[in-house]
Design a protein around this motif. Sequence first.
Motif, mmCIF file in Angstrom:
data_model
loop_
_atom_site.group_PDB
_atom_site.id
_atom_site.type_symbol
_atom_site.label_atom_id
_atom_site.label_comp_id
_atom_site.label_asym_id
_atom_site.label_seq_id
_atom_site.Cartn_x
_atom_site.Cartn_y
_atom_site.Cartn_z
ATOM 1 N N VAL A 20 0.840 -1.195 0.000
ATOM 2 C CA VAL A 20 0.000 0.000 0.000
ATOM 3 C C VAL A 20 0.876 1.247 0.000
ATOM 4 O O VAL A 20 0.617 2.213 -0.715
ATOM 5 N N ALA A 21 1.933 1.202 0.799
ATOM 6 C CA ALA A 21 2.841 2.348 0.867
ATOM 7 C C ALA A 21 3.449 2.618 -0.506
ATOM 8 O O ALA A 21 3.529 3.764 -0.961
ATOM 9 N N PHE A 22 3.861 1.563 -1.159
ATOM 10 C CA PHE A 22 4.474 1.737 -2.480
ATOM 11 C C PHE A 22 3.472 2.345 -3.464
ATOM 12 O O PHE A 22 3.785 3.255 -4.225
ATOM 13 N N LYS A 23 2.244 1.853 -3.382
ATOM 14 C CA LYS A 23 1.193 2.373 -4.266
ATOM 15 C C LYS A 23 0.953 3.864 -4.003
ATOM 16 O O LYS A 23 0.709 4.640 -4.941
ATOM 17 N N ALA A 24 1.059 4.253 -2.743
ATOM 18 C CA ALA A 24 0.809 5.657 -2.390
ATOM 19 C C ALA A 24 1.825 6.586 -3.049
ATOM 20 O O ALA A 24 1.510 7.734 -3.355
ATOM 21 N N TYR A 25 3.021 6.073 -3.273
ATOM 22 C CA TYR A 25 4.078 6.925 -3.835
ATOM 23 C C TYR A 25 4.337 6.629 -5.317
ATOM 24 O O TYR A 25 5.084 7.354 -5.969
ATOM 25 N N VAL A 26 3.800 5.534 -5.786
ATOM 26 C CA VAL A 26 3.868 5.240 -7.220
ATOM 27 C C VAL A 26 2.416 5.092 -7.688
ATOM 28 O O VAL A 26 1.930 3.990 -7.941
ATOM 29 N N PRO A 27 1.714 6.212 -7.741
ATOM 30 C CA PRO A 27 0.260 6.131 -7.874
ATOM 31 C C PRO A 27 -0.204 5.911 -9.308
ATOM 32 O O PRO A 27 -0.992 6.703 -9.843
ATOM 33 N N HIS A 28 0.313 4.858 -9.895
ATOM 34 C CA HIS A 28 -0.208 4.475 -11.202
ATOM 35 C C HIS A 28 -1.551 3.805 -10.970
ATOM 36 O O HIS A 28 -1.742 3.087 -9.991
ATOM 37 N N ASN A 29 -2.474 4.040 -11.893
ATOM 38 C CA ASN A 29 -3.828 3.496 -11.724
ATOM 39 C C ASN A 29 -4.349 3.845 -10.337
ATOM 40 O O ASN A 29 -4.689 2.982 -9.539
ATOM 41 N N PHE A 30 -4.348 5.131 -10.016
ATOM 42 C CA PHE A 30 -4.662 5.596 -8.661
ATOM 43 C C PHE A 30 -5.869 6.533 -8.739
ATOM 44 O O PHE A 30 -5.937 7.384 -9.640
ATOM 45 N N PRO A 31 -6.793 6.417 -7.867
ATOM 46 C CA PRO A 31 -8.002 7.270 -7.939
ATOM 47 C C PRO A 31 -7.707 8.677 -7.418
ATOM 48 O O PRO A 31 -8.128 9.052 -6.315
ATOM 49 N N LEU A 32 -6.988 9.427 -8.214
ATOM 50 C CA LEU A 32 -6.515 10.732 -7.757
ATOM 51 C C LEU A 32 -7.658 11.681 -7.424
ATOM 52 O O LEU A 32 -7.483 12.631 -6.665
ATOM 53 N N GLU A 33 -8.821 11.433 -7.980
ATOM 54 C CA GLU A 33 -9.944 12.307 -7.662
ATOM 55 C C GLU A 33 -10.466 12.054 -6.238
ATOM 56 O O GLU A 33 -11.075 12.930 -5.631
ATOM 57 N N ASP A 34 -10.191 10.880 -5.699
ATOM 58 C CA ASP A 34 -10.682 10.549 -4.345
ATOM 59 C C ASP A 34 -9.574 10.549 -3.291
ATOM 60 O O ASP A 34 -9.825 10.844 -2.128
ATOM 61 N N ILE A 35 -8.381 10.177 -3.692
ATOM 62 C CA ILE A 35 -7.294 10.000 -2.725
ATOM 63 C C ILE A 35 -6.049 10.718 -3.218
ATOM 64 O O ILE A 35 -5.667 10.562 -4.381
ATOM 65 N N GLU A 36 -5.440 11.502 -2.328
ATOM 66 C CA GLU A 36 -4.165 12.124 -2.681
ATOM 67 C C GLU A 36 -3.069 11.068 -2.674
ATOM 68 O O GLU A 36 -3.125 10.114 -1.898
ATOM 69 N N PRO A 37 -2.047 11.266 -3.502
ATOM 70 C CA PRO A 37 -0.878 10.378 -3.361
ATOM 71 C C PRO A 37 -0.195 10.634 -2.008
ATOM 72 O O PRO A 37 -0.508 11.589 -1.312
ATOM 73 N N GLY A 38 0.758 9.775 -1.739
ATOM 74 C CA GLY A 38 1.552 9.956 -0.506
ATOM 75 C C GLY A 38 0.883 9.342 0.693
ATOM 76 O O GLY A 38 -0.323 9.028 0.678
ATOM 77 N N LEU A 39 1.689 9.127 1.706
ATOM 78 C CA LEU A 39 1.150 8.547 2.940
ATOM 79 C C LEU A 39 1.876 9.187 4.120
ATOM 80 O O LEU A 39 2.921 8.710 4.571
ATOM 81 N N GLU A 40 1.369 10.317 4.531
ATOM 82 C CA GLU A 40 1.993 11.090 5.601
ATOM 83 C C GLU A 40 0.889 11.847 6.325
ATOM 84 O O GLU A 40 0.063 12.505 5.690
ATOM 85 N N GLU A 41 0.883 11.728 7.643
ATOM 86 C CA GLU A 41 -0.198 12.356 8.406
ATOM 87 C C GLU A 41 0.366 12.998 9.666
ATOM 88 O O GLU A 41 1.314 12.490 10.274
ATOM 89 N N THR A 42 -0.240 14.078 10.031
ATOM 90 C CA THR A 42 0.141 14.793 11.248
ATOM 91 C C THR A 42 -1.055 14.845 12.190
ATOM 92 O O THR A 42 -2.187 15.001 11.747
ATOM 93 N N ALA A 43 -0.784 14.713 13.460
ATOM 94 C CA ALA A 43 -1.842 14.892 14.464
ATOM 95 C C ALA A 43 -1.309 15.734 15.614
ATOM 96 O O ALA A 43 -0.143 15.607 16.010
ATOM 97 N N PHE A 44 -2.152 16.590 16.089
ATOM 98 C CA PHE A 44 -1.890 17.310 17.333
ATOM 99 C C PHE A 44 -2.791 16.717 18.401
ATOM 100 O O PHE A 44 -3.948 16.394 18.122
ATOM 101 N N TYR A 45 -2.273 16.578 19.585
ATOM 102 C CA TYR A 45 -3.086 15.986 20.659
ATOM 103 C C TYR A 45 -3.020 16.882 21.887
ATOM 104 O O TYR A 45 -1.938 17.262 22.341
#
Lengths: 789, 263
Positions: free
Chosen positions: A607-632
């Motif tokens: 899944v991680a690889f797909k996120a950064y090599v977004p061939h055949n990727f639903p770009l209209e629904d999901i952004e490429p990349g896999l990085e998230e920030t949270a404040f708590y």
Amino acid sequence: MPKDSGVIGASDKRREDVRFLTGRGQYTDDIQIAGQAYAAFARSDVAHGEIVSIDANAAKAMPGVLEVFTGEDFAEVGGNPAGWLINSRDGEPMKEPKRPVLAHGKVRHVGDAYAAVIAETPEQARDAVEALNAEIKELPAVVDMKAALDGGPLVHDEIETNQCFDWGWIEDNRAATDEAIKNAHHVTTLELVNNRLVPNAMEPRASTGIYDPGTDEYKLYTTSQNPHLTRLLICAFVMGIPENKLTVIAPDVGGGFGSKIYHYGEEALVLAAAKKVGRPVRWTASRSEAFLTDAHGRDHVTKIELAVDAEGNFQAFRTETYANVGAYLSNFSTATPTFLHGTLMAGNYTVPNVYVNVKAVFTNTAPVDAYRGAGRPEATYSLERVIDKCAREMGMDPVEMRRKNFIKPDQYPYAGAAGLEYDTGNYDALMDKMEELADFAGFEARRKASEAKGLLRGRGVNAYIEACGIAPSNLVGILGSRVGLYDAATVRVNATGTLSVMVGAHSHGQGHETVFPQVVADMLGIDAGSIDIVHGDTSKIPFGMGSYGSRSLAVCGSAVVRATEKIIAKARKIAAHMLEAAEGDVTFEDGNFTVAGTDKSVSFGEVAFKAYVPHNFPLEDIEPGLEETAFYDPANFTYPSGAYTCEVEVDPETGKVTIDSFTAVDDFGNVMNPMVVSGQVHGGLGQGIGQAMLENTIYDENGQLNSASYMDYTMPRADDLPFYTVDHSCVTPCTHNPLGVKGCGEAGAIGSPPTIVNAVIDALQSGGKDVTHIDMPLTPARVWSAMNS
Amino acid sequence: MYAFDIERPSTIADAVSALKAEDSQALGGGQTLIPTLKQRLAMPSALVSLGGIGEMQGVCMSDDGAVCVGGATTHATVASETANSYSGLSGLASHIGDPAVRNRGTIGGSLANNDPSACYPAAVLGSGAEIITNARSIAADDFFEGMFATALDEGEIITEVRFPVPEKANYQKFVQPASRFALVGVFVAKYADGVRVAVTGASEDGVFRWSEAETALSSDFSASAINGLTVSADGMIGDLHGTSEYRAHLVKVMTGRAVAAAS
């Protein structure tokens, strides 16, 4: 049962120790910058004086000297602020004198820096400091707090009483508390001193300032527990540098214990000097400078009263404390004796009335601020000493008296009389475990064996609660904090499935680099070895508030969990696309996304690889990349608690105390890495025993620090300490953070001092000595004097 | 630290010569001198290291049975080399400072410095030892002249210390908690012709002999022999680690323990 490695609950060995134990750590002083020059500071050798003149001409002419700074150069820049505004009982805000980068007009404690020299080498800088011709007219100094309030010399001319504030907590409870004490069956009174401590981190403070005229950007390498907070203080309050133009890097830091939370003037000086001389400028404190200028800890003088009914039920605690803040307000110095102390003065007990009065006092001594435990050791010491004294006066067993007054497990959440609402706890279970592990049943036989050797054996007990996971921003904002106390984490999944986790917490001995990956690995079902923590660099990490107050895991760890949950949520969307399934049908377990009820699955790495090599990727629904920030930002403090006991032997001929055994039973909530937790408890116990037995900071009446080196300031050494029995199996998980954790960094330093003093008093009384209290540290000389007075 | 030159002579004669230069300073193990220099509290023009002088190294027995210790011998070497020949001295040496101190610090350096809380002066005075220098022999009773003061002349080097071996001896040290120097240390040695008791750490005048105890113990070498004695607090050190009364009290306690432990 211990789990395998790399998951929550496993005793993974600390990965950072490889570099620490093989000499490969990179501390501020190890980081050499091309072209660097060196700063040395001229420091006052009198506790109080008027700076009449500073003639720098001779110094400037010395070999290698690049620049000389005095307080005049910083007269127009801002002061280093106090982080908490405290209001006095009459509603008046606290007195907040300016704390300049370099002393200007007056010097106010021995070690107060009034000038700095920048030179090609450290030796040349020191030589030039000695060549400065400063005329400082010595003024009468004030060291004793009561003398300071009682017409003593003024530390700051504009603060006419030397009083910073006169704080009441909770003022509305005062009358009821007074009434309860007036009408009580019995009142026990104890006057005590919580001795001043020098933090003594193994690594002294150090800072290197860098300025790039091409980009107008500054960079500061410094020994900090919280690089973002340091940057904020420098930019917003002291120097006015745009925050986007300053990077603060706290690399490996060799211990802080609170003393490296704060911004110090040397940090501002090296930045200003780097710009002025056009060279990187570095400074590393000598151990002598550390003794004189690191923010010290504790230094309370307290009178506490405990009112009980005929059965020993607590009716009221009333406390009057004088808290020394030294010559200037360090960043958290006003919070430490107030909201980190007064709010804990109900302890683990169902006492209905609590009133705390704290008068903070300026003196001609080094600033005093939070030091491992920060206010909570002071609270616990006062409470647990007066309870022990009361039990003796009432003829009650000290354990039974505590148990009788404990909050019971079915009473949570429990709103205590000192203003905090405890979420969970089980103090009787802790006491049960303590009695079992310490073999309470065998004590009398051990006492007889000691007596046969001519030694007096005593046993002390202690129950503590602390407020950790500092802190809920909404609550501390109401209480006067000028900052928020959330934390933050960014989880970056790399294309190949490895992870970099950027955290706002800073590890300076805590073991974050090992434990945080265990949490993430457990959540993602992947190898913890593929996860690395990034911390300490404001250009890399999200805006978190750093590490102190046992907050790293409870606050920043919670942010890590929240960010990882976001990763899982997004990864599940990507996996659903890859598996051509509805997102709701995709489960995630052991690192694999699976269409429920089928054998169709993709791994997290795919899944991680797909996120950064977004061939055949639903770009209209999901952004490429896999990085998230949270404040708590937590909903409440966490409330670790514990039951401690120790046995001591006292040599009645010399007064020497030997700790024979020490048992610490703590409830830290869920434990992520038992070995790391045990290590934190061991370290805290060492410092608590240091306070109780060895460490003392002594200023003479002229404000000279008599205990300014290891020849006179006693640090605990291995042979001063017993083998510990440490247990954290009694668990009541925190109810309001995702890991159910409470924090363990300070417990040992909070719970151990009263345990030891109670034990020594027990030993002396068993020998027929009429001694009810001895102020810490319980050196042989003090114990002998108490026995023979 | 200020800049200085360093000389490393290999003979006593060369060392004596080098020390004639103005503001030169002998360097033994450096356990006091180096920290002093690092704090810029001393400014010698040259340090003359005595560590490379072979004739000042090691332990041997003289024909008359005395233990002879070279002035540049480290505490660790004394501890190991005298374990059989003079166990009281060995025991004292093995508890000075910590391993780093014991493997650097030297007997000559300690005696020349005469720190009022150092251990070696108690052994030397308690043994009635003889201090040999490049110029003469000095009896222990004549050597110590108060805090940090000795009978040594400028540039005079302790080359050897000769300890008569007693029938029994023991050193009891009650440590100052921070420095672990002696808050009070008592060396007791029983010779055929009487008992010597030397006390370090306690007095404002440095190491001293407790003559009342010597008299009592010479007629009855048992811990109880000193029960009737008292030690005056007058002239005892009082500081943040203990009052003069406490130190006076400890002199008696440590003496009793040294007698009980003597072997």
